[in-house]
Design an enzyme around this catalytic site. Structure first.
Site, PDB file in Angstrom:
ATOM      1  N   SER A 557       0.839  -1.201   0.000  1.00 50.22           N
ATOM      2  CA  SER A 557       0.000   0.000   0.000  1.00 50.22           C
ATOM      3  C   SER A 557       0.870   1.246   0.000  1.00 50.22           C
ATOM      4  O   SER A 557       2.007   1.225   0.507  1.00 50.22           O
ATOM      5  CB  SER A 557      -0.912   0.013   1.226  1.00 50.22           C
ATOM      6  OG  SER A 557      -1.567   1.254   1.368  1.00 50.22           O
ATOM      7  N   TYR A 570      -2.641  -0.370  10.390  1.00 47.40           N
ATOM      8  CA  TYR A 570      -2.648  -0.706   8.970  1.00 47.40           C
ATOM      9  C   TYR A 570      -1.339  -0.275   8.311  1.00 47.40           C
ATOM     10  O   TYR A 570      -0.696  -1.045   7.585  1.00 47.40           O
ATOM     11  CB  TYR A 570      -3.838  -0.028   8.291  1.00 47.40           C
ATOM     12  CG  TYR A 570      -3.971  -0.328   6.813  1.00 47.40           C
ATOM     13  CD1 TYR A 570      -4.491  -1.530   6.365  1.00 47.40           C
ATOM     14  CD2 TYR A 570      -3.573   0.614   5.853  1.00 47.40           C
ATOM     15  CE1 TYR A 570      -4.615  -1.802   5.012  1.00 47.40           C
ATOM     16  CE2 TYR A 570      -3.689   0.352   4.494  1.00 47.40           C
ATOM     17  CZ  TYR A 570      -4.212  -0.856   4.077  1.00 47.40           C
ATOM     18  OH  TYR A 570      -4.336  -1.122   2.749  1.00 47.40           O
TER      19      TYR A 570
END
Length: 680
Positions: A557, A570
């Site tokens: 990501s 995250y």
């Protein structure tokens, strides 16, 4: 004049019925035909036509497009210019000058058999029972005993124009006959109507079946050999999963292959018997069989209980010997005009107590090769039950395997897709990025294992991609070592091994630091950091055993690089994944395994993560309506474009499709341009 629609429709129906039963013929084997008249649109005169299954078609799925349509007068006129058996291959090209109208399939090598025989309807099939008679040492006498003069014997001849002349002459000389047994090959039947022809085909097949059952001995393969009996089912499949990557790597020495595993009772019984080695060494006989299975299989000569390392060592020795033997077979029979050797690796590998591994350029080819060898086992059983199995000579096998016409057919095959022969496992493939990636990899030729915690979603995605020759689903929790090992086992049993892993499974919980619980932290790290590690570790074991290299791609990501608000768990786990890419690229490079990553951002539409609550929370952080979150993300990028799951899938393909063959340790941003997340 004939109603051509009725002739064609009846022929298709008959073909589909016959082809649907594997006792009648093998996949893509045999052909059927019908004759009738129609009006020539040019002359307005009646013209006799032949409709016959074209080259490469399958009876069970035949449609009108799969028929070749020829003018019967022109086809039969070829007998006047036939240059003799030494030049009979030239007649195949001549069939093109006999075609009626446009379209339709290319005429097959067996067209002459159908056109020259004086019968309105003709079936040529490869039933196990018929080939058992055809390959028995005293097949001609047994045919007489089985059928009397109702079915006649035709000595072995390679398929072609001369065989058509032979059958036509034998039929003319035996008006009482309903068909014939073709030595070493199969059967042909004929009739005045489609119904009669089908009835006669089935009569020959079923009469031969009864004859073998009633006259044959009880144990045609000899007694069971102690130690070679089948392992218990769970133990058998576990050993098959351990051996599959090793065997696939050996079978892919010349070029990559996809595998198929078969541990049916038919296979296991053959592998446990005294005559396994001598019968396997004789090879198959029917041309369709050995074109798929090669001249003979590789057979392990160790008992089922042998230690795995001993089996591995022995398989490597046997494989080296097999390659030498196959090269010698080629050298014995090749002429200056023969096509080049197509590879010396086995297509069939038999492991006593475990089962059969078959290989091909794709899953369907590998599966069908295994099905053909099952046909061969049935043929050998039948022939040994009533006589001695005596297939056609090795020299004749070579003439068919390296036939110029067969080579021309292979050369006409379309160019393989970029990921052909590659087996991919994608985690989190039930939705979003994982689903788009699985779909793209399959579209580029890969076999895909669709892995997801949601078994229903995995099953749906796999079904949308295609049948089980293309995609299979597995339900797996990537935090569970045992489930991951089981998923990899399913992959190697389905396709022979694994070449490409996409670590995509993930979730996100958007909270400020002070609201992030240990449970939140552990869950995200367990699924993405731990899960990716476990999947990569198990996949690397398979890839190293295969010795064929491989690809591992992490869907990381932008958040692994860029510090965004309210997502410490995250972002931290994505950074963990990003560094796993670097670490594994450094460690696995010596095995030819490339490890790369993709850094998406703002993939809202179709995303399982965003739909699961992450979208609402991120929208709240940025103060925009959830339905406008994708547009919001797009506007903060340099390109002002929204990122979709298929854009991430495109990046996975770019990394694995072949053009970046020397790239490892790379992260590709797929974020439409987020300057703060630039890697340099």
């Amino acid at each position: 004049m004939t109603d051509t629609n009725d002739v064609v429709g009846t022929l298709i129906e008959r073909s589909n019925r016959l082809g649907a039963d594997p006792r009648n013929t093998n996949y893509a084997g045999g052909n059927t035909s019908a004759k009738g008249s129609t009006t020539d649109p040019v002359t307005g005169q009646d013209v006799e036509l032949l409709w016959v299954k074209g080259s490469g078609g399958d009876l069970g799925t035949l449609t009108e497009k799969g028929l070749a349509v020829l003018r019967l007068d022109r086809m039969r006129a070829l007998t006047e210019v036939y240059p003799g058996v030494d030049r009979e291959d030239e007649m195949v090209a001549a069939f093109d000058y006999c075609l009626h109208g446009k379209g339709g399939a290319a005429p097959s090598i067996d067209t002459a058999m159908h056109g020259l025989v004086e019968a309105a309807h003709v079936d040529h099939l490869h039933p196990d029972s018929g080939i058992a008679l055809a390959t028995a040492a005293d097949g001609e006498a047994l045919t007489k005993e089985c059928f009397g003069d109702r079915v006649v014997w035709v000595p072995w001849r390679r398929p072609g124009f001369q065989l058509g002349l032979d059958i036509a002459a034998i039929k003319a000389a035996n008006p009482q006959a309903i068909g014939c047994i073709l030595g070493g090959h199969g059967i042909t039947a004929w009739g005045d109507s489609s119904e009669q022809c089908e009835e006669r085909s089935l009569e020959i097949i079923q009469t031969a079946e009864r004859f073998i059952a009633e006259r044959g001995k009880d144990e045609p393969f000899g007694p069971a050999v102690p130690g070679y009996e089948p392992l218990p089912a769970d133990e058998r499949r576990a050993r098959a999963a351990s051996l599959a990557p090793i065997i696939r790597g050996l079978a892919s020495t010349d070029k990559p292959q996809v595998g198929h595993f078969n541990d049916s009772d038919v296979v296991l019984e053959f592998l446990s018997r005294e005559k396994l080695q001598p019968l396997a060494a004789l090879g198959t006989s029917c041309p369709d069989h050995f074109l798929r299975t090669k001249v003979r299989p590789l057979v392990l000569d160790l008992p089922a209980s042998a230690p795995l390392d001993e089996v591995t060592t022995r398989l490597k020795e046997l494989h080296a010997a097999y390659r030498e033997d196959y090269q010698a077979y080629y050298d014995r029979h090749a002429t200056p005009d023969s096509p080049a050797i197509r590879g010396a690796d086995p297509a069939i590998v038999l492991i006593p107590g475990v089962g059969m591994f078959s290989f091909g350029k794709d899953k369907q080819t590998a599966r069908v090769a295994g099905e053909f060898y099952v046909n061969a086992i049935n043929v050998m059983r039948g022939a040994e039950a009533i006589s001695t199995y005596a297939p056609i000579p090795e020299s004749e096998k070579f003439r068919i395997e390296y036939w110029a016409l067969e080579e021309a057919k292979l050369q006409r095959m379309p160019k393989p897709k970029p990921l052909a022969t590659r087996v991919a496992l994608v985690t989190g493939a039930g939705s979003g990025i994982g689903k788009a990636t699985a779909e793209r990899l399959a579209a580029e030729g890969a076999c895909v294992v669709v892995a997801d915690l949601n078994g229903e979603a995995a099953t749906q995605t796999a079904a949308e991609i295609g049948n089980t020759d293309v995609a299979v689903p597995v339900t797996v929790d990537v935090t569970d070592e045992a489930q991951i090992a089981a998923a990899l086992n399913e992959a190697v049993l389905a396709f022979g091994g694994v070449d490409l892993i996409v670590n995509n499974a993930g979730l996100s919980i958007s909270k400020p630091l002070l609201e992030t619980t240990v449970k939140d932290w552990d869950l995200q790290h367990d699924v993405m950091a731990r899960g990716s590690f476990l999947v990569s570790r198990e996949a690397a074991r398979v890839m190293i055993d295969q010795g064929m290299g491989g690809d591992i791609v992490y869907i990381s990501s932008k958040n692994g690089v860029f510090a965004g608000p309210n997502n410490v768990a995250y972002g931290a786990t994505k950074a963990d994944q990003a560094h796993q890419v670097r670490l594994l690229a450094a460690e696995l490079g010596e095995h030819g395994i490339r490890v790369n990553g993709v850094n998406p951002d703002g993939v809202v539409r179709g995303s399982g993560i965003f739909a699961g609550g992450w979208g609402a929370k991120r929208a709240a952080v940025y103060g925009v309506p959830e339905e406008e979150l994708g547009a919001f993300y797009a506007q903060r990028t340099l390109l002002k474009r929204e990122v979709l799951p298929e854009h991430v899938a495109n990046a996975v393909f770019a990394l694995t499709g072949g053009d970046l063959s020397h790239t490892t340790g790379l992260h590709i941003p797929v974020d439409a341009g987020v300057a703060a997340a630039f890697l340099r």
